[in-house]
Design an enzyme around this catalytic site. Sequence first.
Site, PDB file in Angstrom:
ATOM      1  N   TYR A 135      42.526  36.845  51.674  1.00  0.00           N
ATOM      2  CA  TYR A 135      41.430  36.686  51.356  1.00  0.00           C
ATOM      3  C   TYR A 135      40.655  35.261  51.697  1.00  0.00           C
ATOM      4  O   TYR A 135      39.580  35.185  51.814  1.00  0.00           O
ATOM      5  CB  TYR A 135      40.306  37.802  50.968  1.00  0.00           C
ATOM      6  CG  TYR A 135      40.313  39.151  50.991  1.00  0.00           C
ATOM      7  CD1 TYR A 135      40.632  39.706  51.762  1.00  0.00           C
ATOM      8  CD2 TYR A 135      39.544  39.610  49.668  1.00  0.00           C
ATOM      9  CE1 TYR A 135      40.865  41.548  52.122  1.00  0.00           C
ATOM     10  CE2 TYR A 135      39.185  41.257  49.858  1.00  0.00           C
ATOM     11  CZ  TYR A 135      39.759  41.660  50.968  1.00  0.00           C
ATOM     12  OH  TYR A 135      40.022  43.517  51.189  1.00  0.00           O
ATOM     13  N   ASP A 222      51.013  51.916  48.054  1.00  0.00           N
ATOM     14  CA  ASP A 222      50.761  53.087  49.167  1.00  0.00           C
ATOM     15  C   ASP A 222      51.153  54.699  48.134  1.00  0.00           C
ATOM     16  O   ASP A 222      50.236  55.531  47.980  1.00  0.00           O
ATOM     17  CB  ASP A 222      51.770  53.026  50.405  1.00  0.00           C
ATOM     18  CG  ASP A 222      53.136  53.145  50.086  1.00  0.00           C
ATOM     19  OD1 ASP A 222      53.406  52.765  48.974  1.00  0.00           O
ATOM     20  OD2 ASP A 222      54.241  53.062  50.523  1.00  0.00           O
ATOM     21  N   ASP A 246      40.672  45.454  46.125  1.00  0.00           N
ATOM     22  CA  ASP A 246      39.349  46.410  47.092  1.00  0.00           C
ATOM     23  C   ASP A 246      39.759  47.453  47.243  1.00  0.00           C
ATOM     24  O   ASP A 246      38.777  48.530  47.032  1.00  0.00           O
ATOM     25  CB  ASP A 246      39.435  45.310  48.735  1.00  0.00           C
ATOM     26  CG  ASP A 246      38.384  45.542  48.844  1.00  0.00           C
ATOM     27  OD1 ASP A 246      37.078  45.897  48.437  1.00  0.00           O
ATOM     28  OD2 ASP A 246      37.962  44.519  49.506  1.00  0.00           O
ATOM     29  N   ASP A 250      37.627  51.200  45.832  1.00  0.00           N
ATOM     30  CA  ASP A 250      36.767  51.950  45.881  1.00  0.00           C
ATOM     31  C   ASP A 250      37.764  54.137  46.010  1.00  0.00           C
ATOM     32  O   ASP A 250      36.629  54.696  45.895  1.00  0.00           O
ATOM     33  CB  ASP A 250      36.707  51.720  47.611  1.00  0.00           C
ATOM     34  CG  ASP A 250      35.586  50.764  47.601  1.00  0.00           C
ATOM     35  OD1 ASP A 250      35.675  50.313  46.400  1.00  0.00           O
ATOM     36  OD2 ASP A 250      35.056  50.703  48.840  1.00  0.00           O
TER      37      ASP A 250
END
Length: 362
Positions: A135, A222, A246, A250
């Site tokens: 990012y 993963d 991130d 969530d």
Amino acid sequence: MKIAVLPGDGIGTEIVAEAIRVLDALDLNFEMETALVGGAAYEAHGHPLPEATLKLAKEADAVLFGAVGDWKYDKLDRPLRPEQAILGLRKNLGLFANFRPAICYEQLVDASSLKPELISGLDILIIRELTGDIYFGQPRGRRTAVDGHFPGAEEAFDTMRYSRPEVERIARVAFEAARKRSKRVTSVDKANVLETFQFWKDIVTEVHKDYPDVELDHMYVDNAAMQLVKAPKKFDVIVTGNMFGDILSDEAAMLTGSIGMLPSASLNSSNQGLYEPSHGSAPDIAGKGVANPLATILSAAMMLRFSLNQAEAADRIESAVKHVLASGLRTGDIWSEGTKRVGTREMGDAVVAAITKKTITG
Ligand code: NAD
């Protein structure tokens, strides 16, 4: 105690208003100053993070943030988009450590999409590195973007990058946090494919030598995504990079029933922090008075504990939230058969009432 209040866009203004009423109800001596950020700041000043807003945030002991963004800004060049405000605040305030606790309240076990036995008693902490990784790496294509898109371009890339001090300091934060909990850290990487994350893994392993009392294991991202829904209670502290954090946080949010329940804290090395719900500005429900304010109210509790040295007041808020949930009140996102559906304001009222009636003690 100076708090910069940045409500932002969409449901940001509605949920921050409730958190402020809760803070007011505590009767402590706060100085609160509000400023525009995100799309609201772009509309008024042509920039999502105006100088005055940044100055206020820098001077405050803590920032209480709502959310930024709306689909209508998708056509803007990336540096002018509302989401850049949050990246700018993280960078300028040096907020490198993001704490996202995922706690499943007993009353909300049924609101989760997972089986109750998988999540009952869940209490995990995701620590996400916040100022490095892809990012903040060098993007390609910014100069050629037209309305935020790349018509006719043959390629685009972003660069994943971490430096040694960045990984060392977040690893230390994770080991220190684990010491106050069940003393287990899972470092999540993608070392099998990405050089950056082999580097990450090596450094976390090195730093671990200073914390022999804490158990460390490594997991590919993963697999971590899979384990989080298969057996989430096996985790205690998860530490990971900016992008994986991130996504995983969530995912963890849904374990708790709703993203509307999940607070977060982003801290720098002097414990100055930005506190915000883990969700976004939810344009789909903005202005309807139905958003769940509890993630923001719980973020305010984290602010009291981490940056303002008011642990007792933080306990009072958290106890009030538990009390309100136990009384059966639910916003739409956490509603289930047999509970009472309420709006944003009514939920805020109930938390304020639980605090001011002193039915709740810390
Ligand atoms: P979102 O988190 O805003 O919404 C996802 C879903 O969750 C929506 O259905 C929404 O209605 C629901 N939801 C979110 N918060 C809720 C709450 N408190 N109560 C009830 N329901 C809630 O994510 P999105 O839709 O992907 O993004 C919307 C905008 O928010 C975008 O512009 C995005 O860039 C921005 N965003 C901002 C932040 C931030 O400000 N830190 C974080 C994530 C997304």
